[in-house]
Enzyme design. Sequence first.
Site, PDB file in Angstrom:
ATOM      1  N   LYS A 190       0.741  -1.200  -0.302  1.00 58.36           N
ATOM      2  CA  LYS A 190       0.160  -0.170   0.050  1.00 58.36           C
ATOM      3  C   LYS A 190       0.896   1.156  -0.154  1.00 58.36           C
ATOM      4  O   LYS A 190       1.445   1.844   1.017  1.00 58.36           O
ATOM      5  CB  LYS A 190      -0.762  -0.093   1.571  1.00 58.36           C
ATOM      6  CG  LYS A 190      -2.152  -0.842   1.203  1.00 58.36           C
ATOM      7  CD  LYS A 190      -2.873  -0.479  -0.248  1.00 58.36           C
ATOM      8  CE  LYS A 190      -3.903  -1.697  -0.045  1.00 58.36           C
ATOM      9  NZ  LYS A 190      -4.481  -1.448  -1.087  1.00 58.36           N
ATOM     10  N   PRO A 193      -0.303   5.918   2.731  1.00 55.44           N
ATOM     11  CA  PRO A 193       0.841   5.961   4.086  1.00 55.44           C
ATOM     12  C   PRO A 193       1.758   6.947   3.247  1.00 55.44           C
ATOM     13  O   PRO A 193       1.903   8.509   4.188  1.00 55.44           O
ATOM     14  CB  PRO A 193       1.099   5.226   4.527  1.00 55.44           C
ATOM     15  CG  PRO A 193       0.128   3.779   4.609  1.00 55.44           C
ATOM     16  CD  PRO A 193      -0.125   4.032   3.070  1.00 55.44           C
ATOM     17  N   CYS A 384      32.117  -1.487  33.425  1.00 58.54           N
ATOM     18  CA  CYS A 384      32.016   0.349  33.794  1.00 58.54           C
ATOM     19  C   CYS A 384      31.240  -0.543  35.287  1.00 58.54           C
ATOM     20  O   CYS A 384      31.877  -1.197  36.113  1.00 58.54           O
ATOM     21  CB  CYS A 384      30.445   0.355  32.981  1.00 58.54           C
ATOM     22  SG  CYS A 384      30.904   2.102  33.919  1.00 58.54           S
ATOM     23  N   HIS A 510      33.699   2.786  28.816  1.00 56.23           N
ATOM     24  CA  HIS A 510      32.533   1.444  27.518  1.00 56.23           C
ATOM     25  C   HIS A 510      33.503   0.923  26.319  1.00 56.23           C
ATOM     26  O   HIS A 510      32.694   2.022  25.896  1.00 56.23           O
ATOM     27  CB  HIS A 510      31.631   2.449  27.592  1.00 56.23           C
ATOM     28  CG  HIS A 510      31.063   2.767  28.692  1.00 56.23           C
ATOM     29  ND1 HIS A 510      29.585   2.185  28.911  1.00 56.23           N
ATOM     30  CD2 HIS A 510      30.995   3.390  29.629  1.00 56.23           C
ATOM     31  CE1 HIS A 510      29.090   2.403  30.380  1.00 56.23           C
ATOM     32  NE2 HIS A 510      29.724   3.063  31.000  1.00 56.23           N
ATOM     33  N   GLU A 512      33.033  -0.413  24.227  1.00 52.19           N
ATOM     34  CA  GLU A 512      31.844  -0.847  22.952  1.00 52.19           C
ATOM     35  C   GLU A 512      31.780   0.496  21.777  1.00 52.19           C
ATOM     36  O   GLU A 512      30.906   0.556  20.793  1.00 52.19           O
ATOM     37  CB  GLU A 512      30.653  -1.193  23.672  1.00 52.19           C
ATOM     38  CG  GLU A 512      29.090  -0.016  24.658  1.00 52.19           C
ATOM     39  CD  GLU A 512      29.830  -0.155  25.834  1.00 52.19           C
ATOM     40  OE1 GLU A 512      31.094  -0.769  26.423  1.00 52.19           O
ATOM     41  OE2 GLU A 512      29.093   0.146  26.972  1.00 52.19           O
TER      42      GLU A 512
HETATM   43  N1  GLN Z   1      26.539   3.812  38.269  1.00 51.87           N
HETATM   44  C1  GLN Z   1      28.185   3.612  37.544  1.00 51.87           C
HETATM   45  C2  GLN Z   1      28.825   4.425  38.257  1.00 51.87           C
HETATM   46  O1  GLN Z   1      28.313   5.856  37.953  1.00 51.87           O
HETATM   47  C3  GLN Z   1      28.553   2.786  36.869  1.00 51.87           C
HETATM   48  C4  GLN Z   1      27.852   3.172  35.497  1.00 51.87           C
HETATM   49  C5  GLN Z   1      27.852   2.686  34.242  1.00 51.87           C
HETATM   50  O2  GLN Z   1      27.611   1.031  34.234  1.00 51.87           O
HETATM   51  N2  GLN Z   1      28.114   3.687  33.332  1.00 51.87           N
HETATM   52  O3  GLN Z   1      30.363   4.505  37.965  1.00 51.87           O
END
Ligand code: GLN
Length: 534
Positions: A190, A193, A384, A510, A512
């Site tokens: 369709k 939309p 973390c 982090h 990631e």
């Molecule tokens: N809560 C934890 C801190 O503030 C870890 C933070 C997190 O995992 N990004 O240190």
Amino acid sequence: MTTTKYIFVTGGVTSSLGKGIISASLAKLLQARGYSVTIQKFDPYINVDPGTLNPYEHGECYVTEDGAETDLDLGHYERFINLPTTQANNVTTGRIYQTVINKERRGDYLGKTVQVIPHITDEIKRNIKLLGEKHNYDIVITEIGGTVGDIESLPYIEAVRQLKWELGSQNSLVVHLTLVPYLAASGELKTKPTQHSVKVMLENGVQPDVLVLRTEHPLNIDIRKKVALFCNVNIESVIESIDVSTIYEVPLLMKEEKLDITVLKKLNLTENEEPKLEKWRQFINKLKNPKKEITVGLIGKYIELPDSYKSIMESLIHAGSVNQCKVNVECIHSEKITDANVAEKLKGVQGIIVAPGFGQRGIEGKIIATKYVRENNVPFLGICLGMQCAVIEFARNVLGLKDADSTEMSKTTTNPVVDLMEEQKGVTEKGGTMRLGAYPCDIKKGSKVFEVYNQEQIQERHRHRYEFNNAYLDKFEKAGMKPVGFNPDTDLVEIMEMPEHRWFIGVQFHPEYKSTVVNPHPLFVNFVKEICKE
Ligand code: GLN
């Protein structure tokens, strides 16, 4: 001087159509043809940044090198075009209003009534052009968050209308993303939309130049013609975006649909050479032809919404491709893990990642899972809060400090093995006040992480307030959990590992956020490699 060309990406019909992926894919193709490109996202909500949002609201908060807390689409941009973004790449309505209100208080508009048009729209336009003007990009792609027709998107669409008029049709264009639903009962695709959402754009004075249609089934020529006719675009500007098994295939699909060529023609830019996508193709090839299969457990409390851990999921995909291994991720709710069921819960996984997070909820389950994998020699990556859990668990169960805790969870513990950072002690405001962005970390030679990175100093991104309490350094070291990464300026512990264990690494940062298709992150690559050995 180059004239920066501006591409706007808007969305209609429904949210979650993947504007971020389309923006990133288009950027990838243009970059692969030799153009300098950046992508930015404008979000229509009033939070100054998404840092104060719960992941359930908006998915993961992505952190840039310069410490901006941003929308998760910036993660896609970096993963696709392999270039760092900054605060300037993510602007929200809150930030726009904050600037305008501050100017008003300063007296910059003295005597004038401050209004959405022109003051808010002018500030939006100024921000849209900022990066292009500063860095002379050939092309700036601006993704407008939300869906056209939403009240809160209106000032952005108006700003786009004005910019299109100011810049002219050879310097700007609008790519509008819509949905072509399939009605199973009648067996039909369709287009209504799409027609309606283009009408909404037209009501706001903007004629989309290119339409990208999300669809579950191929669009035949008649459907394309119909959309072209009713939406005032030529047939080459109707682009099919069919569902694919991995987002990383979208740039190749867009290339087949000639999205890049259509865009370049409209912007009066030369096609240059064919896009260089060899590495990209190799990546997909390995991803789609795995030789092994493993399952990793992701222990977190926001698992109901997979977008909460977007960058971790993508990093595992990158690492899987490098190792030619299909990485299944089993998300395990940390609140559901108990001493009694942990073996059962982790039965199907060959390694675990303990996820980042905030607050008390779900923490005990993470600690129990960490204890289990430490004792059973199962690969562990703590990120973390995940590293902090490893520290608390070790303190309680190996060092015998029964009430050991993070002061985030217990203010009264007599063993604060994880404690508030000195610089955080007077901080009361929540927005943008954590330890954010890239910091250097020195790695001890001879450690496992040194082997992983093969570098003495690394830079990784942070987002936390608490840290390992250095008063306990000796105790941990002697008992077998080694601090092997330190911030060279502050001595903060950034990495913990257990040499006696098969693969046990906790990182305060982090990793990631830095994994991309072209540069998969060594920690994830090595973690997957280790599990593949089985
Ligand atoms: N809560 C934890 C801190 O503030 C870890 C933070 C997190 O995992 N990004 O240190």
